[in-house]
Scaffold this motif. Structure first.
Motif, PDB file in Angstrom:
ATOM      1  N   ILE A  68      49.121  -5.382   4.165  1.00 17.89           N
ATOM      2  CA  ILE A  68      48.268  -4.497   3.380  1.00 17.89           C
ATOM      3  C   ILE A  68      48.118  -3.180   4.136  1.00 17.89           C
ATOM      4  O   ILE A  68      47.906  -3.166   5.352  1.00 17.89           O
ATOM      5  CB  ILE A  68      46.886  -5.135   3.147  1.00 17.89           C
ATOM      6  N   TYR A  69      48.234  -2.091   3.391  1.00 17.82           N
ATOM      7  CA  TYR A  69      48.049  -0.747   3.928  1.00 17.82           C
ATOM      8  C   TYR A  69      46.953  -0.045   3.137  1.00 17.82           C
ATOM      9  O   TYR A  69      46.705  -0.377   1.979  1.00 17.82           O
ATOM     10  CB  TYR A  69      49.343   0.065   3.824  1.00 17.82           C
ATOM     11  N   CYS A  70      46.358   0.963   3.767  1.00 16.47           N
ATOM     12  CA  CYS A  70      45.396   1.831   3.109  1.00 16.47           C
ATOM     13  C   CYS A  70      46.026   3.215   3.006  1.00 16.47           C
ATOM     14  O   CYS A  70      46.459   3.778   4.021  1.00 16.47           O
ATOM     15  CB  CYS A  70      44.098   1.899   3.908  1.00 16.47           C
ATOM     16  N   ILE A  71      46.096   3.728   1.781  1.00 18.34           N
ATOM     17  CA  ILE A  71      46.580   5.081   1.557  1.00 18.34           C
ATOM     18  C   ILE A  71      45.350   5.981   1.488  1.00 18.34           C
ATOM     19  O   ILE A  71      44.432   5.737   0.697  1.00 18.34           O
ATOM     20  CB  ILE A  71      47.376   5.192   0.246  1.00 18.34           C
TER      21      ILE A  71
ATOM     22  N   ARG B 200      47.880   3.871   6.550  1.00 17.33           N
ATOM     23  CA  ARG B 200      47.447   3.083   7.708  1.00 17.33           C
ATOM     24  C   ARG B 200      47.630   1.602   7.435  1.00 17.33           C
ATOM     25  O   ARG B 200      47.253   1.109   6.372  1.00 17.33           O
ATOM     26  CB  ARG B 200      45.960   3.297   7.995  1.00 17.33           C
ATOM     27  N   TYR B 201      48.168   0.911   8.428  1.00 22.36           N
ATOM     28  CA  TYR B 201      48.225  -0.547   8.340  1.00 22.36           C
ATOM     29  C   TYR B 201      46.790  -1.062   8.315  1.00 22.36           C
ATOM     30  O   TYR B 201      45.941  -0.603   9.078  1.00 22.36           O
ATOM     31  CB  TYR B 201      48.984  -1.129   9.542  1.00 22.36           C
ATOM     32  N   ALA B 202      46.510  -2.027   7.445  1.00 23.90           N
ATOM     33  CA  ALA B 202      45.145  -2.535   7.302  1.00 23.90           C
ATOM     34  C   ALA B 202      44.995  -4.005   7.681  1.00 23.90           C
ATOM     35  O   ALA B 202      44.093  -4.358   8.434  1.00 23.90           O
ATOM     36  CB  ALA B 202      44.650  -2.315   5.877  1.00 23.90           C
TER      37      ALA B 202
ATOM     38  N   PRO C  56      49.692   7.486   9.889  1.00 21.30           N
ATOM     39  CA  PRO C  56      50.255   7.140  11.181  1.00 21.30           C
ATOM     40  C   PRO C  56      51.163   5.910  11.177  1.00 21.30           C
ATOM     41  O   PRO C  56      51.881   5.695  12.150  1.00 21.30           O
ATOM     42  CB  PRO C  56      49.014   6.856  12.022  1.00 21.30           C
ATOM     43  N   ASP C  57      51.175   5.114  10.085  1.00 27.70           N
ATOM     44  CA  ASP C  57      51.854   3.820  10.164  1.00 27.70           C
ATOM     45  C   ASP C  57      52.970   3.600   9.161  1.00 27.70           C
ATOM     46  O   ASP C  57      53.430   2.471   9.000  1.00 27.70           O
ATOM     47  CB  ASP C  57      50.825   2.691   9.986  1.00 27.70           C
ATOM     48  N   GLY C  58      53.403   4.637   8.466  1.00 26.97           N
ATOM     49  CA  GLY C  58      54.389   4.415   7.427  1.00 26.97           C
ATOM     50  C   GLY C  58      55.588   5.324   7.506  1.00 26.97           C
ATOM     51  O   GLY C  58      55.710   6.146   8.407  1.00 26.97           O
ATOM     52  N   ASP C  59      56.464   5.144   6.538  1.00 25.23           N
ATOM     53  CA  ASP C  59      57.631   5.991   6.373  1.00 25.23           C
ATOM     54  C   ASP C  59      58.079   5.873   4.926  1.00 25.23           C
ATOM     55  O   ASP C  59      57.483   5.133   4.142  1.00 25.23           O
ATOM     56  CB  ASP C  59      58.755   5.604   7.339  1.00 25.23           C
TER      57      ASP C  59
END
Length: 168
Positions: free
Chosen positions: A121-124, A132-134, A85-88
Motif C-alpha cells: 500500500i502506498y499513499c499518494i 510514499r510506501y505505507a 520519495p518511494d516510487g517510480d
C-alpha cells in the motif's frame, strides 16, 4: 485494530460479493475484504474514507477506484505525478485506489505484485505530490494512521487519527 463505531455503514459487502470482485484480473486483498465485510463503507478517524466493497455503490472500490485510477494515469502521462520519495513510473502504472483522505491523499494498492493475498500500500500526496510506501496490509495501514507513524505515511503535518469508524 479495534475501532469505536460512531455510525453504522449503509454499505457492507458480503464475503461472497467481495470474493467475486476483480480489479485488473486480481482479487481484492484479504485485509480489505475483512474490513469491508466487518465495517463497510466509511471514514476512519474523521479523515480517511475507505471505499465500499459493494460493486454497485457509487463510492465503491470499483467505481470510485476506477475514476481515481484515471486521474493517476493522466497525471503520470502528463508528467504531473511526483514519484519521490518511494516510487517510480513502473510502480505508478500498477497503482489502484481503495481509499482517500478528506485532504486529497489517495491510498492505493500496487497491483504490479500480481494477484497475491495482499498488495503493498502506498499513499499518494494531495495533487499527486509524492508517493510514499505505507504498509503491507490494511491492518498495518490502520495501525500506522492511528499512531505517530502517520507522519511516515502522510507527512509531518499529521497527528495520529482517533481509532473511530463512521459509517457513511
Amino acid at each position: 485494530m479495534t475501532f469505536r463505531t460512531i455510525a453504522l455503514s449503509s454499505s457492507i459487502a458480503t464475503r461472497r460479493t467481495l470474493s467475486s470482485v476483480r480489479i485488473a484480473g486480481c482479487r481484492l486483498p484479504e485485509s480489505y475484504c475483512e474490513f469491508a465485510a466487518t465495517h463497510g463503507y466509511g471514514r476512519i478517524g474523521g479523515l480517511v474514507i475507505i471505499y465500499s466493497g459493494v460493486p454497485e455503490h457509487p463510492d465503491s472500490v470499483l467505481a470510485q477506484g476506477a475514476r481515481v485510477k484515471g486521474f493517476i494515469d493522466d497525471a503520470a502521462a502528463e508528467g504531473c505525478f511526483e514519484f519521490e520519495p518511494d516510487g517510480d513510473e513502473m510502480i505508478a502504472s500498477g497503482l489502484y485506489p481503495f481509499a482517500a483522505s478528506e485532504n486529497g491523499e489517495y491510498f492505493v494498492w500496487d497491483l504490479n505484485e500480481k494477484c497475491g493475498d495482499e498488495y503493498s500500500i502506498y499513499c499518494i500526496g494531495a495533487r499527486m505530490a509524492g508517493l510514499r510506501y505505507a504498509a503491507e496490509s490494511m491492518g498495518e495501514l490502520l495501525e500506522k494512521l492511528c499512531s505517530e507513524s502517520i507522519k511516515d505515511v502522510m507527512g509531518l503535518g499529521y497527528a495520529p487519527l482517533l481509532p473511530t469508524f463512521e459509517g457513511l
